[in-house]
Enzyme design. Structure first.
Site, PDB file in Angstrom:
ATOM      1  N   SER A 132       0.792  -1.248  -0.335  1.00 63.65           N
ATOM      2  CA  SER A 132       0.199  -0.320   0.324  1.00 63.65           C
ATOM      3  C   SER A 132       0.883   1.617  -0.332  1.00 63.65           C
ATOM      4  O   SER A 132       2.018   1.080   0.518  1.00 63.65           O
ATOM      5  CB  SER A 132      -0.649  -0.563   1.222  1.00 63.65           C
ATOM      6  OG  SER A 132      -0.017   0.581   2.763  1.00 63.65           O
ATOM      7  N   ASP A 174      -0.811  -1.799  -3.943  1.00 61.54           N
ATOM      8  CA  ASP A 174      -1.693  -1.634  -3.721  1.00 61.54           C
ATOM      9  C   ASP A 174      -2.789  -0.225  -3.780  1.00 61.54           C
ATOM     10  O   ASP A 174      -2.003   0.755  -2.658  1.00 61.54           O
ATOM     11  CB  ASP A 174      -2.031  -2.443  -2.470  1.00 61.54           C
ATOM     12  CG  ASP A 174      -3.579  -3.235  -1.578  1.00 61.54           C
ATOM     13  OD1 ASP A 174      -4.635  -3.266  -3.316  1.00 61.54           O
ATOM     14  OD2 ASP A 174      -3.789  -3.140  -0.680  1.00 61.54           O
ATOM     15  N   ASP A 221      -7.165   3.029  -8.142  1.00 58.60           N
ATOM     16  CA  ASP A 221      -8.529   3.313  -7.167  1.00 58.60           C
ATOM     17  C   ASP A 221      -8.938   4.418  -7.386  1.00 58.60           C
ATOM     18  O   ASP A 221      -8.261   5.946  -6.316  1.00 58.60           O
ATOM     19  CB  ASP A 221      -8.109   2.291  -5.225  1.00 58.60           C
ATOM     20  CG  ASP A 221      -9.259   2.750  -4.696  1.00 58.60           C
ATOM     21  OD1 ASP A 221     -10.600   3.044  -5.999  1.00 58.60           O
ATOM     22  OD2 ASP A 221      -9.712   2.514  -3.204  1.00 58.60           O
ATOM     23  N   GLU A 274     -11.223  -0.007  -9.919  1.00 56.46           N
ATOM     24  CA  GLU A 274     -11.725   0.229  -8.466  1.00 56.46           C
ATOM     25  C   GLU A 274     -13.245   0.485  -8.993  1.00 56.46           C
ATOM     26  O   GLU A 274     -13.471   1.923  -9.677  1.00 56.46           O
ATOM     27  CB  GLU A 274     -11.118  -0.050  -7.558  1.00 56.46           C
ATOM     28  CG  GLU A 274     -12.804  -0.522  -6.205  1.00 56.46           C
ATOM     29  CD  GLU A 274     -11.576  -0.333  -5.296  1.00 56.46           C
ATOM     30  OE1 GLU A 274     -10.928  -0.332  -5.037  1.00 56.46           O
ATOM     31  OE2 GLU A 274     -12.865  -0.095  -3.763  1.00 56.46           O
ATOM     32  N   HIS A 312     -11.998  -3.545   4.451  1.00 55.03           N
ATOM     33  CA  HIS A 312     -10.656  -3.988   5.015  1.00 55.03           C
ATOM     34  C   HIS A 312     -11.020  -4.225   6.122  1.00 55.03           C
ATOM     35  O   HIS A 312     -11.706  -3.298   7.012  1.00 55.03           O
ATOM     36  CB  HIS A 312      -9.970  -2.957   4.790  1.00 55.03           C
ATOM     37  CG  HIS A 312      -8.827  -2.136   3.529  1.00 55.03           C
ATOM     38  ND1 HIS A 312      -9.123  -1.638   2.668  1.00 55.03           N
ATOM     39  CD2 HIS A 312      -8.848  -3.437   2.804  1.00 55.03           C
ATOM     40  CE1 HIS A 312      -9.097  -1.527   1.357  1.00 55.03           C
ATOM     41  NE2 HIS A 312      -9.006  -2.558   0.596  1.00 55.03           N
ATOM     42  N   HIS A 368     -11.068  -7.191  -2.860  1.00 51.47           N
ATOM     43  CA  HIS A 368     -10.404  -6.789  -1.522  1.00 51.47           C
ATOM     44  C   HIS A 368     -11.237  -7.307  -1.046  1.00 51.47           C
ATOM     45  O   HIS A 368     -12.145  -7.714  -0.540  1.00 51.47           O
ATOM     46  CB  HIS A 368     -10.545  -5.269  -1.834  1.00 51.47           C
ATOM     47  CG  HIS A 368      -9.339  -4.774  -3.355  1.00 51.47           C
ATOM     48  ND1 HIS A 368      -8.317  -4.145  -2.569  1.00 51.47           N
ATOM     49  CD2 HIS A 368      -9.189  -4.829  -4.521  1.00 51.47           C
ATOM     50  CE1 HIS A 368      -8.135  -3.297  -3.967  1.00 51.47           C
ATOM     51  NE2 HIS A 368      -8.498  -4.122  -4.765  1.00 51.47           N
ATOM     52  N   GLY A 369     -10.484  -6.587   0.620  1.00 52.07           N
ATOM     53  CA  GLY A 369     -10.961  -6.731   2.095  1.00 52.07           C
ATOM     54  C   GLY A 369     -11.688  -8.038   1.920  1.00 52.07           C
ATOM     55  O   GLY A 369     -12.200  -8.539   2.976  1.00 52.07           O
ATOM     56  N   SER A 428     -10.049 -11.268   3.646  1.00 49.69           N
ATOM     57  CA  SER A 428      -9.390 -11.631   4.976  1.00 49.69           C
ATOM     58  C   SER A 428     -10.936 -12.735   5.822  1.00 49.69           C
ATOM     59  O   SER A 428     -11.677 -12.322   5.816  1.00 49.69           O
ATOM     60  CB  SER A 428      -9.130 -11.023   5.503  1.00 49.69           C
ATOM     61  OG  SER A 428      -7.423 -10.733   5.365  1.00 49.69           O
ATOM     62  N   THR A 436      -5.173  -8.529   6.429  1.00 48.50           N
ATOM     63  CA  THR A 436      -5.484  -8.944   8.048  1.00 48.50           C
ATOM     64  C   THR A 436      -5.707  -9.872   8.516  1.00 48.50           C
ATOM     65  O   THR A 436      -4.568 -10.380   9.461  1.00 48.50           O
ATOM     66  CB  THR A 436      -6.876  -8.673   8.308  1.00 48.50           C
ATOM     67  OG1 THR A 436      -7.252  -6.821   7.448  1.00 48.50           O
ATOM     68  CG2 THR A 436      -7.495  -8.582   9.449  1.00 48.50           C
TER      69      THR A 436
HETATM   70  P1  13P Z   1      -8.355  -7.131   4.177  1.00 48.81           P
HETATM   71  O1  13P Z   1      -8.227  -6.455   5.354  1.00 48.81           O
HETATM   72  O2  13P Z   1      -9.694  -8.019   4.523  1.00 48.81           O
HETATM   73  O3  13P Z   1      -7.008  -8.291   4.713  1.00 48.81           O
HETATM   74  O4  13P Z   1      -8.502  -6.964   2.628  1.00 48.81           O
HETATM   75  C1  13P Z   1      -6.660  -6.378   2.421  1.00 48.81           C
HETATM   76  C2  13P Z   1      -7.144  -5.655   1.344  1.00 48.81           C
HETATM   77  O5  13P Z   1      -8.352  -6.032   0.093  1.00 48.81           O
HETATM   78  C3  13P Z   1      -6.060  -4.932   0.695  1.00 48.81           C
HETATM   79  O6  13P Z   1      -5.435  -3.801  -0.854  1.00 48.81           O
HETATM   80  O1  G3H Z   2      -5.326  -0.935   1.629  1.00 49.76           O
HETATM   81  C1  G3H Z   2      -5.757  -2.179   2.843  1.00 49.76           C
HETATM   82  C2  G3H Z   2      -4.353  -3.154   3.256  1.00 49.76           C
HETATM   83  O2  G3H Z   2      -4.594  -3.687   4.104  1.00 49.76           O
HETATM   84  C3  G3H Z   2      -3.145  -2.192   3.713  1.00 49.76           C
HETATM   85  O3  G3H Z   2      -3.593  -1.605   4.337  1.00 49.76           O
HETATM   86  O4  G3H Z   2      -2.539   0.690   3.728  1.00 49.76           O
HETATM   87  O5  G3H Z   2      -2.737  -0.286   6.871  1.00 49.76           O
HETATM   88  O6  G3H Z   2      -1.057  -1.225   4.635  1.00 49.76           O
HETATM   89  P1  G3H Z   2      -3.043   0.020   5.222  1.00 49.76           P
HETATM   90 ZN    ZN Z   3      -8.014  -3.413  -0.396  1.00 56.60          ZN
END
Ligand code: 13P
Ligand code: G3H
Ligand code: ZN
Length: 341
Positions: A50, A83, A105, A142, A198, A232-233, A235, A278
């Protein structure tokens, strides 16, 4: 093998009907965990950073760590992905730093919190494609904003996400608009909004179709059968990882993530890239807490970073097997397309 563009991995995944986890990294131990897992399971991998991760780890360290990964594991195709790029310049600086794939994004404005309109999104995403493709770099776009279909909130826990309460329309990618968006931008992969967010706190019970709109993916895939979809998101926030943290003094409120079976259903309907951060954060934190609780006399960082790295490696292996990428690294390499460099 040199780092490879995302498109190459996802084309192979589509051809063979599997998904590829995209794991977030911030440091060396996380990169090591992913590469060890990829090596053990013969998996192609996506490693992503990220904006916050790039700032934390510094581009030069990250670039050299990724090159080290490619050097140490020449048989594993690896994509290095930006990311949630928030602007054309962020994506451009990622390309200059060796990333082989970038996410523009444009669902949010440059501030990373204001929902953007469709025209803005098309404009910035198309510009990134124009700059990236001639350099052999892939682009993920996105459409729709990540966030909870129950509360209307984008999760701000990680500093990137919509502010305020969003409407259902904003929280669900529109299939017709998705078709127009892909045609207008020529992105290699499209991230869709289906009720995931997320962080750890995605759902207050095991999600059903009301709060996790997997049927949207099916509708989008019907219109865009040749577009690689991204979740995304994603986990799964396993109960056992929550329990370990809480057992050793942590305070994670009971929560639910995206069940692996739902992701597998998505993979049957065009999902090729699945973002996971996550779960690895939880696994590492639990392992470190356990060492601190059981061995309060220890102070060598290796005493807790090694168990943390092992815990992350296990999560990565689980996802690689569940998503079906396990067993494909050598096939992809031998398919000829990944033999450059
Ligand atoms: P999680 O927080 O569900 O792991 O998602 C990560 C994500 O989408 C990073 O772009
Ligand atoms: O975009 C979501 C990822 O979990 C990255 O998170 O921005 O804390 O590095 P972060
Ligand atoms: Zn994401």
């Amino acid at each position: 093998m040199a780092l490879v563009p995302l498109r190459l991995l996802l084309d192979h995944a589509a051809e063979h009907g599997y998904g590829v986890a995209a794991f977030n990294v911030n440091n060396m131990e996380q990169i090591q965990a992913i590469m060890e897992a990829a090596d053990e399971t013969n998996s192609p991998v996506i490693i992503q950073a990220s904006r916050g991760a790039r700032k934390y780890s510094q581009d030069a360290y990250l670039r050299h760590l990724m090159l080290a990964a490619a050097e140490l594991y020449p048989h594993i195709p690896v994509t290095m992905h930006q990311d949630h790029g928030n602007s054309v310049s962020t994506c451009l600086s990622a390309i200059e730093n060796g990333f082989t794939s970038v996410m523009m994004d444009g669902s949010l404005e440059e501030d990373g919190k204001t929902p953007a309109d469709y025209d803005y999104n098309v404009h910035v995403t198309r510009e990134v494609v124009r700059l990236a493709h001639p350099r052999g770099v892939s682009v993920e776009g996105e459409l729709g904003c990540l966030g909870s279909l129950v509360t209307g909130h984008g999760e701000k826990e990680d500093g990137h996400g919509a502010e305020g309460v969003l409407s259902r329309d904003q929280l669900l990618t529109d299939p017709e608009e998705a078709e127009q968006f892909v045609r207008a931008t020529n992105v290699d992969a499209l991230a869709v909004a289906i009720g995931t967010s997320h962080g750890a706190y995605k759902f207050d019970r095991r999600p059903d179709g009301e709060v996790l709109a997997m049927h949207r993916i099916e509708q989008i895939h019907r219109r865009l059968p040749n577009t690689h979809l991204v979740m995304h998101g994603s986990s799964s926030v396993p109960q056992e990882l929550q329990d370990i943290i809480n057992q050793y003094g942590g305070k994670i409120k009971q929560t639910w993530g995206v069940p692996v079976e739902e992701i597998q259903r998505g993979i049957q309907h065009g999902v090729r890239k699945i973002n996971v951060d996550t779960d690895n954060r939880l696994a590492m934190t639990g392992a470190i807490r356990e060492v601190f609780a059981k061995h309060p006399e220890k102070f060598d960082p290796r005493d807790y970073l090694k168990p943390a790295r092992d815990a992350m490696r296990k999560v990565c292996i689980d996802r690689m097997v569940a998503f079906g990428q396990a067993g494909h690294a050598d096939k992809l390499r031998l398919s000829g397309t990944a033999s450059r460099g």
